[in-house]
Design a protein around this motif. Structure first.
Motif, PDB file in Angstrom:
ATOM      1  N   GLY A   1       0.820  -1.200   0.000  1.00 63.91           N
ATOM      2  CA  GLY A   1       0.000   0.000   0.000  1.00 63.91           C
ATOM      3  C   GLY A   1       0.857   1.255   0.000  1.00 63.91           C
ATOM      4  N   GLU A   2       0.202   2.389   0.162  1.00 60.13           N
ATOM      5  CA  GLU A   2       0.897   3.672   0.126  1.00 60.13           C
ATOM      6  C   GLU A   2       1.225   4.174   1.531  1.00 60.13           C
ATOM      7  N   THR A   3       2.467   4.580   1.730  1.00 53.91           N
ATOM      8  CA  THR A   3       2.871   5.285   2.946  1.00 53.91           C
ATOM      9  C   THR A   3       3.255   6.698   2.557  1.00 53.91           C
ATOM     10  N   MET A   4       2.758   7.661   3.293  1.00 57.39           N
ATOM     11  CA  MET A   4       2.965   9.076   2.976  1.00 57.39           C
ATOM     12  C   MET A   4       3.813   9.768   4.036  1.00 57.39           C
ATOM     13  N   ALA A   5       4.319  10.905   3.666  1.00 52.21           N
ATOM     14  CA  ALA A   5       4.893  11.793   4.664  1.00 52.21           C
ATOM     15  C   ALA A   5       3.735  12.473   5.391  1.00 52.21           C
ATOM     16  N   VAL A   6       3.904  12.751   6.683  1.00 51.76           N
ATOM     17  CA  VAL A   6       2.864  13.402   7.489  1.00 51.76           C
ATOM     18  C   VAL A   6       3.437  14.683   8.071  1.00 51.76           C
TER      19      VAL A   6
ATOM     20  N   ALA B   1       3.321   8.766  -6.084  1.00 56.97           N
ATOM     21  CA  ALA B   1       3.980   7.503  -6.423  1.00 56.97           C
ATOM     22  C   ALA B   1       3.135   6.322  -5.966  1.00 56.97           C
ATOM     23  N   GLY B   2       2.565   6.418  -4.779  1.00 55.28           N
ATOM     24  CA  GLY B   2       1.749   5.332  -4.255  1.00 55.28           C
ATOM     25  C   GLY B   2       0.502   5.081  -5.069  1.00 55.28           C
ATOM     26  N   SER B   3      -0.036   6.120  -5.703  1.00 54.98           N
ATOM     27  CA  SER B   3      -1.239   5.946  -6.528  1.00 54.98           C
ATOM     28  C   SER B   3      -0.917   5.251  -7.844  1.00 54.98           C
ATOM     29  N   ARG B   4       0.378   5.054  -8.120  1.00 54.92           N
ATOM     30  CA  ARG B   4       0.810   4.388  -9.353  1.00 54.92           C
ATOM     31  C   ARG B   4       1.201   2.927  -9.110  1.00 54.92           C
TER      32      ARG B   4
ATOM     33  N   THR C   1      -5.637  -3.188   2.337  1.00 47.16           N
ATOM     34  CA  THR C   1      -6.731  -2.331   2.798  1.00 47.16           C
ATOM     35  C   THR C   1      -7.502  -1.749   1.623  1.00 47.16           C
ATOM     36  N   GLY C   2      -8.705  -1.292   1.940  1.00 43.66           N
ATOM     37  CA  GLY C   2      -9.536  -0.647   0.941  1.00 43.66           C
ATOM     38  C   GLY C   2      -9.015   0.703   0.500  1.00 43.66           C
ATOM     39  N   ILE C   3      -8.090   1.281   1.254  1.00 45.04           N
ATOM     40  CA  ILE C   3      -7.509   2.556   0.832  1.00 45.04           C
ATOM     41  C   ILE C   3      -6.764   2.379  -0.485  1.00 45.04           C
ATOM     42  N   THR C   4      -5.987   1.312  -0.604  1.00 43.19           N
ATOM     43  CA  THR C   4      -5.260   1.061  -1.841  1.00 43.19           C
ATOM     44  C   THR C   4      -6.238   0.867  -2.995  1.00 43.19           C
ATOM     45  N   ALA C   5      -7.322   0.157  -2.751  1.00 46.90           N
ATOM     46  CA  ALA C   5      -8.318  -0.054  -3.799  1.00 46.90           C
ATOM     47  C   ALA C   5      -8.915   1.264  -4.278  1.00 46.90           C
ATOM     48  N   ALA C   6      -8.990   2.249  -3.386  1.00 49.75           N
ATOM     49  CA  ALA C   6      -9.593   3.531  -3.727  1.00 49.75           C
ATOM     50  C   ALA C   6      -8.685   4.403  -4.585  1.00 49.75           C
ATOM     51  N   LEU C   7      -7.421   4.039  -4.691  1.00 54.07           N
ATOM     52  CA  LEU C   7      -6.466   4.896  -5.388  1.00 54.07           C
ATOM     53  C   LEU C   7      -6.538   4.778  -6.899  1.00 54.07           C
ATOM     54  N   GLY C   8      -7.269   3.795  -7.416  1.00 51.25           N
ATOM     55  CA  GLY C   8      -7.428   3.705  -8.859  1.00 51.25           C
ATOM     56  C   GLY C   8      -7.306   2.297  -9.389  1.00 51.25           C
ATOM     57  N   PRO C   9      -7.499   2.120 -10.702  1.00 52.72           N
ATOM     58  CA  PRO C   9      -7.457   0.791 -11.321  1.00 52.72           C
ATOM     59  C   PRO C   9      -6.127   0.078 -11.150  1.00 52.72           C
TER      60      PRO C   9
END
Length: 341
Positions: A16-21, A117-120, A142-150
């Motif tokens: 999945g995606e990890t971001m800076a906070v 980058a994570g959305s790719r 998680t469903g968060i990754t699914a929400a990022l796109g195809p």
């Protein structure tokens, strides 16, 4: 379903995606004279961090930008003892989360992840980590990754196929984010992913969304949550867990329901509590603990994270968890209004 792979400590891998906070040092909006504190956060890596602190072997699979924020993500995760399998994307930035504080507590979280980058993420990212997925005890998604796109959705599907071929169990946290996609689009995708998992985690409203029915309002919340957990398990998972916020959580497994109460704490930062719960539950499960003990471990980790600043920084180690008897946890964290999400 086969049993969990034999391993003295257990291993969890997540994609999945990890971001800076970025979080203001003082309460109020970001402004001159109120500097921002840099950290990292992401649902999947939060779960891996929870498992790693409890002694499991953890691996995070993702993408970061070729930038300082991406290097921060990699450095922080490695410092936690997590194995990082991250592709550095030279064409997209690392995603960013901004917390806005009110009265010293996060009151709003804004995401800057469009085009990140994570959305790719794509099936190629799962393929690059195929060995790690196949050798792990559990793959967490998680469903968060699914929400990022195809592309990210296809990456989840590929990771699940790799896990199935290798005998790796699949854990799925619904983690529905309405800011990323609407209910009508999300529901069938989340239902499909939940059906493909061995263990599913959902909040009360997320269970309602997937099942297409509201929880009963004429019975106690714990009973209504148990009914939803049983219906989620009927979709295919061996175990379905419904988180009930301050009331704790209930699990459906092998046709029976198990409930464990939550722990009262003063809420400092609720973001990440659900991830901590999932990490604690999975680690206890890997250790062979029964359902109630898994729920209690998850509740304890969720409370610990809720009572501290940051998405994952308050996660306890195994030794610290041992020093936190369930009956004393509320007193140790000095409070009374635990919220887990």
């Amino acid at each position: 379903m086969t049993g969990w792979k034999e391993n003295t400590t257990g291993s969890v891998v997540a994609l999945g995606e990890t971001m800076a906070v970025l979080t203001p040092v003082a309460a109020g909006r970001p402004a001159p004279g109120n500097p921002l504190r840099a950290g990292i956060g992401g649902a999947e890596s939060n779960v891996v961090a929870a498992a790693t602190r409890l002694g499991a072997a953890g691996t995070w699979i993702g993408r970061v930008g070729d930038d300082d924020l991406g290097r921060l993500v990699v450095r922080e995760l490695r410092a936690e003892g997590i194995k990082v399998l991250a592709e550095v994307d030279p064409h997209a930035p690392t995603g960013l989360m901004l917390k806005e504080l009110r009265v010293g507590r996060p009151r709003r979280v804004r995401y800057y992840r469009t085009g990140s980058a994570g959305s790719r993420l794509s099936p190629a990212d799962a393929d690059r980590a195929a060995q790690a997925i196949a050798e792990a005890d559990v793959l967490h998604l998680t469903g968060i990754t699914a929400a990022l796109g195809p592309g990210p959705r296809a990456a989840l599907d590929r990771a699940i196929r790799i896990a199935r071929a290798g005998g790796t169990k699949v854990s799925f946290d619904v983690n529905h984010r309405r800011t990323l996609w609407p209910d009508a689009e999300a529901a069938p995708v989340l239902r499909r992913l939940a059906s493909a998992a061995d263990v599913v985690f959902a909040g009360l409203d997320e269970a309602e969304l997937i099942l297409g029915r509201p929880a009963a309002t004429d019975r106690p919340v714990t009973e209504a949550g148990g009914e939803l957990a049983a219906l989620l398990a009927a979709l295919g998972p061996a175990t379905a867990v419904v988180k009930l916020g301050a009331l704790g959580a209930v699990a459906a497994h092998d046709g029976s329901l198990t409930y464990a109460p939550g722990h009262p704490v003063t809420v400092v930062d609720a973001v990440g509590a659900g991830d901590a719960f999932a990490g604690g539950y999975l680690t206890a499960l890997l250790g062979g603990s029964p359902s109630e003990a898994c729920l209690r471990t998850g509740n304890a980790l969720g409370a610990a994270v809720t009572a501290t600043e940051g998405d994952w920084e308050g996660l306890p180690t195994r030794a610290e968890l041992t020093d936190m008897p369930a009956e004393d946890l509320g007193a140790r964290f000095r409070g009374a209004d635990h919220v887990m999400r």
